[in-house]
Design a protein around this motif. Structure first.
Motif, PDB file in Angstrom:
ATOM      1  N   GLU A 103       1.065  -1.269  -0.501  1.00  0.00           N
ATOM      2  CA  GLU A 103       0.180  -0.172   0.075  1.00  0.00           C
ATOM      3  C   GLU A 103       1.015   1.033   0.037  1.00  0.00           C
ATOM      4  O   GLU A 103       0.507   2.341  -1.284  1.00  0.00           O
ATOM      5  N   GLU A 110       1.331   6.858  -6.854  1.00  0.00           N
ATOM      6  CA  GLU A 110       0.523   8.132  -7.335  1.00  0.00           C
ATOM      7  C   GLU A 110       1.003   9.572  -6.625  1.00  0.00           C
ATOM      8  O   GLU A 110       0.638  10.036  -7.549  1.00  0.00           O
ATOM      9  N   PRO A 121      -2.956  13.368  -6.590  1.00  0.00           N
ATOM     10  CA  PRO A 121      -3.948  12.201  -7.237  1.00  0.00           C
ATOM     11  C   PRO A 121      -4.923  13.121  -6.279  1.00  0.00           C
ATOM     12  O   PRO A 121      -4.967  13.872  -5.295  1.00  0.00           O
ATOM     13  N   SER A 122      -6.198  12.511  -6.280  1.00  0.00           N
ATOM     14  CA  SER A 122      -7.376  12.849  -5.283  1.00  0.00           C
ATOM     15  C   SER A 122      -6.865  11.956  -3.863  1.00  0.00           C
ATOM     16  O   SER A 122      -6.176  11.661  -3.026  1.00  0.00           O
ATOM     17  N   ASP A 124      -9.482  12.378  -1.304  1.00  0.00           N
ATOM     18  CA  ASP A 124     -10.198  10.729  -0.649  1.00  0.00           C
ATOM     19  C   ASP A 124      -9.138   9.435  -0.884  1.00  0.00           C
ATOM     20  O   ASP A 124      -9.482   9.258  -0.224  1.00  0.00           O
ATOM     21  N   ASP A 125      -8.588   9.964  -2.349  1.00  0.00           N
ATOM     22  CA  ASP A 125      -8.314   8.512  -2.200  1.00  0.00           C
ATOM     23  C   ASP A 125      -6.971   8.082  -1.858  1.00  0.00           C
ATOM     24  O   ASP A 125      -6.870   6.934  -1.357  1.00  0.00           O
ATOM     25  N   LEU A 126      -6.073   8.994  -1.972  1.00  0.00           N
ATOM     26  CA  LEU A 126      -5.281   8.529  -0.618  1.00  0.00           C
ATOM     27  C   LEU A 126      -5.620   8.364   0.691  1.00  0.00           C
ATOM     28  O   LEU A 126      -4.512   7.757   1.265  1.00  0.00           O
ATOM     29  N   ALA A 128      -8.293   6.938   1.320  1.00  0.00           N
ATOM     30  CA  ALA A 128      -8.850   5.654   1.853  1.00  0.00           C
ATOM     31  C   ALA A 128      -7.542   4.570   1.402  1.00  0.00           C
ATOM     32  O   ALA A 128      -7.405   3.621   2.067  1.00  0.00           O
ATOM     33  N   LYS A 129      -6.201   4.297   1.464  1.00  0.00           N
ATOM     34  CA  LYS A 129      -5.127   4.275   0.868  1.00  0.00           C
ATOM     35  C   LYS A 129      -4.303   4.035   2.411  1.00  0.00           C
ATOM     36  O   LYS A 129      -3.817   3.097   2.980  1.00  0.00           O
TER      37      LYS A 129
END
Length: 282
Positions: A103, A110, A121-122, A124-126, A128-129
């Motif tokens: 992860e 990214e 990158p977003s 929110d996506d980061l 989540a990771k």
């Protein structure tokens, strides 16, 4: 059978002046109750009551699934089973840290290409990771605690002699120290990632404010140009300040160092585990 009636003399000699009681006459054969008929009537009444009564469901008996863990089966250890169980549980802990490493690598890939002219990158996506790798870190700590509990049962098992327990203790302490180091480096990497995302959001907000200022300056410039068409050409509106980069080099550098430190340490732990397994099987 036949009935015997008292004689006339016996009737006259009754001291009470009453006629003696006649013997009871048996009912006719057709009126006598038959055993089989009585049994059939009882069964009919019982069946009618059982049909009218509500059905009661049988209780559901839940059986516990068999436990795969040797610890929960209260396994009594010997050196072979103890080594196999320790190796199995340590492998579970290592797989958790491998998922953390994966992860972190994906997250770094990214954000590595993001710069002043490349959209990051977003956030929110980061996040989540980061949440996913945090879950794996927590699970690794829990698996390490299970390994500690298992080793505790080995220490108290009388079938293992002092030499066997010393060997198991040395291997377990090495595993525990390696797990502690990976946990600390993983938490540091997760914190660096969180700081990166936090600053990323702040820069995004600052960039939006800067763009709004540029639009306002452009609107004022257009109004001034319309009011003085015959004047000299107006200069292009300024941006109102230095351009805000999407990703700061300092944040990206800190994240790179944290991810690299975790990756290097995990690779060293994997290599040490393979060497220990080879020596034990030799």
């Amino acid at each position: 059978g036949s009935r015997s009636w008292p004689s006339e003399a016996a009737l006259t000699r009754n001291a009470a002046g009453r006629a003696p009681a006649l013997p009871a006459a048996k009912p006719p054969l057709a009126m006598r109750p038959r055993p089989f008929a009585v049994l059939a009537a009882v069964l009919a009444v019982a069946s009618s009551h059982s049909a009218a009564a509500p059905e009661v469901a049988a209780p559901i008996v839940r059986r516990r699934p068999p436990h795969a863990s040797l610890l929960r089966q209260r396994q009594r250890w010997n050196m072979t089973t103890a080594r196999e169980e320790s190796r199995t549980e340590w492998g579970i802990v290592l797989r958790r840290y491998q998922m953390v490493d994966l992860e972190l690598s994906r997250l770094l890939i990214e954000v590595a290409g993001a710069g002043a002219d490349v959209a990051p990158p977003s956030a929110d996506d980061l996040e989540a990771k980061i949440a996913k790798l945090s879950v794996n870190l927590k699970a690794a700590r829990k698996d390490a605690d299970v390994s500690d509990d298992t080793f505790g049962t080995m220490e108290t098992d009388r079938r293992l002699d002092a030499e066997d327990k010393a060997v198991l203790y040395k291997a377990h302490m090495e595993q525990r120290q390696a797990a502690g180091a990976l946990d600390s480096l993983g938490l540091a990497a997760a914190e660096a990632a969180e700081n990166f995302v936090r600053n990323l959001r702040a820069r995004g907000q600052a960039k939006q404010q800067q763009q709004q200022q540029v639009r306002q300056q452009g609107a004022r410039a257009r109004v001034a140009t319309a009011a003085a068409r015959t004047s000299a050409p107006q200069a292009a509106p300024q941006s109102g300040g230095k351009r805000v980069p999407s990703v700061a080099a300092a944040d990206l550098g800190a994240l790179r160092r944290a991810v690299s430190a975790f990756h290097v340490r995990r690779a060293a732990v994997d290599e040490a585990t393979r060497m220990a397994a080879a020596q034990a099987s030799a």
